[in-house]
Enzyme design. Structure first.
Site, mmCIF file in Angstrom:
data_model
loop_
_atom_site.group_PDB
_atom_site.id
_atom_site.type_symbol
_atom_site.label_atom_id
_atom_site.label_comp_id
_atom_site.label_asym_id
_atom_site.label_seq_id
_atom_site.Cartn_x
_atom_site.Cartn_y
_atom_site.Cartn_z
ATOM 1 N N HIS A 62 0.821 -1.209 0.000
ATOM 2 C CA HIS A 62 0.000 0.000 0.000
ATOM 3 C C HIS A 62 0.857 1.262 0.000
ATOM 4 O O HIS A 62 0.382 2.331 -0.390
ATOM 5 C CB HIS A 62 -1.017 -0.006 1.151
ATOM 6 C CG HIS A 62 -0.469 0.242 2.518
ATOM 7 N ND1 HIS A 62 -0.183 -0.775 3.400
ATOM 8 C CD2 HIS A 62 -0.185 1.376 3.182
ATOM 9 C CE1 HIS A 62 0.244 -0.265 4.540
ATOM 10 N NE2 HIS A 62 0.259 1.051 4.430
ATOM 11 N N ASP A 198 1.278 -7.792 2.219
ATOM 12 C CA ASP A 198 1.382 -6.349 1.996
ATOM 13 C C ASP A 198 2.845 -5.918 1.839
ATOM 14 O O ASP A 198 3.451 -5.380 2.759
ATOM 15 C CB ASP A 198 0.721 -5.614 3.161
ATOM 16 C CG ASP A 198 0.424 -4.153 2.852
ATOM 17 O OD1 ASP A 198 0.960 -3.649 1.846
ATOM 18 O OD2 ASP A 198 -0.342 -3.540 3.602
ATOM 19 N N SER A 627 4.016 2.294 8.311
ATOM 20 C CA SER A 627 3.755 1.310 7.263
ATOM 21 C C SER A 627 5.029 1.037 6.481
ATOM 22 O O SER A 627 5.696 1.955 6.011
ATOM 23 C CB SER A 627 2.677 1.828 6.311
ATOM 24 O OG SER A 627 1.430 1.866 6.947
#
Length: 749
Positions: A62, A198, A627
């Protein structure tokens, strides 16, 4: 969320007790290679880490989503199909993407606050602090060689200088399809158990002289001072873990008054406006593949904090966070009032904070709706971007006008690449209606109210007019305008005619009031935090996150979200396949991944039980910006990538919950399995340093003990007992013997 340069003084001994085997200098050093040299701020909004000596970089899917989407077309749909460069020549450049690598950080509190005390007038203080921060950053930049800035900590009580090398040639190397990298979609977002791969991969390039350079075919892969080995051994509860990265923003010193405002205004408004926008986007994305690709990145980023706001409000209520804050504030007030000198300095702090928030509350909705509704509408955002050009046109400054046009043209190309006018038109009507109905009429500009009256409150008719006559919704018409721009043409554009008065009204009538209230609030907050630290001198506080590099440490750990429920600390492909739903794009499983699962073809990446671990959780403290951060074991080896938090702890930006807060990570073994077995990108695997020894942690003693004859017998006995219990046997006896070791187990109903 600790500052790496302070780890030696504040945390190292505690980290060693929990399983760290590195010295403080191996974590952070200015003069020698250390972990910090493997960590980058990715694009200014995420974290990444080097995993090879050739500048190969790992981050979240992402985080790379915008870059992946920018290269995707219906003919080459990398979002759907994935992408893997089999050589450096196939790697894809990304204009505007950069990574920052920390050179050093310095405590400059003394220099910033020299001669400033609590008697210094606030205006004078703010001016001096601002000037000194800029001067220190400029001096450290070495005439622009480095990216530098000074940030305040503890609400303006401390200041630190950060010096970075910025590399702007960052190329896409590999990404799994979204069916792996985004598996579970919005349904699973912020949720555990999770089964998401991810991750994405990039490579940083430099000039042949070893320095940052703009994209060129002649550039060479960056040689990091340090890269992370990847550990593929099993993890157990209690194993040490640390997360190194760039958490974005926390507000853990915020008082109850500010927290109430977050709940009642910011979160509720964000939920309402984004829910409508997402619904309208999704309708068109589901109808057309090109629209789906155009809006994929925008949809994902908008949905993320829409759902976060819902979870945060629910968590604040469940945890009774407001009640806890108020109790702490009562203790603070009692402490402040107990001493005349303290009372003079800190006695009015909480009442000043309360008064400031009440003033902000009056005008705050206008600020929120400006960003979420007005500038959250694409056509109006593009019209807003024309305002600097309008200023130069009104000033008859030909050179500045030409510069403004040159700056706009690349943004126009990027805007229309991912724009669908019919979709935006529906959003426009919905957002303008909300703005008209929800913002106090005396805070709306007269021009806007007159326009609403002209169309009798019919925002669909207003949208028909704007989208039929504005040049900002047409790439060709906008570029034609930019060839010969005039102020009059801009004034007559219906989209610009909406944005301009709203912005001018905000800047003239609303922003100054919010700014004045925030200035008073900043003073009171600084004193509040200073008093809090003075009140609790033996407690070691860490500063709020502010997008600067931090380290958090903890352990692999399961949790119980509610009575009678225990969540395991890892998930496997068994769970991934159990969620499969070919009719739902969020839970589609690629055919090849299914084949690997059915054959149990996991190679060396399976755990000791033969399972393919997908995700695992730790109790590390993270927030947005973390992230892509590496999850690192006690030896400094990569064991996973942080990519999400859990639903039960959505209050994390406001308060840390030791019982519920979990960091959700993609297991390094799943990353390698996808690269190796699924993608066949052995060229990338060969670059990495892969180790398979057990990671150190709190469970080390138990692991060593497990190798003794007594422990081996005990483990074998317990395994046999569990099998008997599962078979329904309720009374049995087991006896085992090995050398001098002996184990006897008797079970009665």
């Amino acid at each position: 969320m600790w500052l790496p340069m302070l780890i030696k003084r504040l945390n190292h001994a505690d980290m060693q007790k929990k399983g760290l085997q590195l010295t403080a200098e191996e974590i952070y050093s200015v003069n020698n290679s250390s972990l910090k040299d493997a960590i980058v701020q990715f694009g200014g909004f995420c974290t990444g880490e080097f995993i090879s000596k050739e500048g190969l970089l790992l981050t979240n899917h992402h985080c790379g989503y915008g870059a992946i989407q920018s290269h995707s077309t219906p003919q080459h749909d990398y979002l759907t199909d994935g992408f893997w460069a089999k050589s450096h020549a196939e790697e894809l450049p990304n204009e505007g993407l950069f990574v920052d690598i920390l050179v050093r950080m310095d405590d400059v509190t003394g220099k910033v606050l020299e001669g400033i005390d609590n008697n210094t007038p606030e205006t004078e203080r703010a001016q001096k602090v601002g000037q000194r921060m800029q001067a220190l950053a400029k001096e450290a930049s070495n005439n622009g060689e480095y990216v530098t800035y000074v940030r305040d900590f503890f609400n303006g009580n401390e200041y630190y200088l950060f010096v970075y090398n910025r590399f702007t040639d960052v190329r896409l190397v590999g990404t799994p399809p979204s069916s792996i990298g985004k598996y579970g979609g919005d349904t699973d977002n912020w949720m555990w158990p999770r089964h998401t791969g991810d991750f994405s991969m990039f490579r940083v390039y430099m000039g042949k002289d070893g320095k940052p350079a703009k994209y060129s075919k002649d550039n060479v892969p960056y040689k990091p001072k340090h890269h992370l080995p990847i550990n593929i051994a099993d993890k157990e509860p209690g194993d040490f873990s640390m997360v190194f990265g760039f958490p974005g923003r926390t507000k853990r010193f915020m008082t109850s008054q500010g927290l109430q405002l977050e709940v009642d205004q910011l979160n509720k408004s964000r939920i309402k406006l984004r829910e409508k926008k997402l619904d309208l986007w999704k309708q068109d994305m589901d109808k057309d593949a090109a629209t789906r690709i155009k809006y994929a990145s925008k949809y994902a980023s908008t949905a993320n904090y829409y759902k976060y706001s819902i979870g945060q409000n629910e968590g604040i209520k469940r945890m009774k966070t407001l009640e806890g804050k108020r109790a702490d504030e009562a203790k603070y007030q009692t402490w402040a009032n107990a001493d005349a000198q303290r009372k003079a300095l800190y006695g009015n702090v909480l009442s000043d904070i309360d008064a400031s928030y009440k003033e902000i509350e009056t005008y705050n909705l206008g600020s929120i709706y400006l960003n979420e509704a007005i500038l959250g509408t694409e056509s109006l955002l593009m019209a807003y971007r024309l305002m600097p050009l309008y200023t130069t046109l009104k000033g008859n400054d030909a050179a500045a006008t030409q510069k403004a046009v040159e700056d706009l043209l690349p943004r126009v190309d990027a805007f229309f690449k991912d724009y669908n006018m019919p979709t935006d038109k529906k959003v426009f009507a919905a957002m303008l209606k909300f703005y008209s109905e929800d913002i106090a009429k005396d805070q709306q500009p007269a021009a806007f109210k007159n326009l609403v009256a002209k169309y009798k409150g019919d925002f669909n008719k207003l949208a028909d007019h704007v989208y039929s006559n504005s040049f900002v919704v047409s790439e060709q018409k906008l570029k034609d305008f930019l060839k010969n721009p005039t102020a009059k043409k801009l004034e007559n554009d219906p989209a610009f005619a909406i944005v301009q008065p709203i912005m001018e009204n905000f800047q003239t009538n609303i922003a100054p009031k919010i700014g004045a209230a925030n200035a008073k609030l900043a003073t009171a907050n600084r004193l509040y935090v200073a008093g809090l630290r003075q009140m609790n001198p033996n407690f070691v506080y860490y500063p709020d996150a502010n997008s600067t590099i931090r380290l958090s440490y903890g352990a692999v750990k399961d949790y119980s979200p509610q009575d009678g429920v225990l969540y395991n600390y890892y998930t496997t492909m068994e769970g991934l396949m159990a969620k499969e739903d070919p009719t739902n794009e969020e839970f589609e499983v690629p055919a090849k991944l299914k084949q690997l699962y059915q054959a149990k073809d996991y190679g060396r990446y399976a755990n000791d039980k033969g399972e393919m671990v997908v995700n695992f959780i730790t109790d590390n403290d993270i927030t947005g910006g973390n992230s892509g951060s590496p999850v690192i074991n006690g030896k400094g080896e990569l064991i996973g990538l942080a990519f999400d938090g859990n639903w039960e702890a959505m209050t994390g930006d406001l308060v840390y919950d030791a019982d519920y807060k979990r960091c959700i990570n993609v297991d390094a073994r799943y990353v390698l399995f996808i690269i190796d077995k699924y993608a066949g990108a052995n060229n990338l695997i060969s670059e990495m340093t892969i180790v398979d020894t057990d990671s150190p942690g709190a469970g080390d003693a138990a692991k060593a003990e497990a190798k003794t004859p007594q422990a081996e017998l005990l483990n074998a006995t317990m395994t046999e007992a569990q099998e008997k219990l599962r078979a329904g046997k309720t009374e049995f006896k087991i006896e085992k013997k090995k050398g001098d070791a002996k184990v006897k187990l008797q079970v009665k109903d």
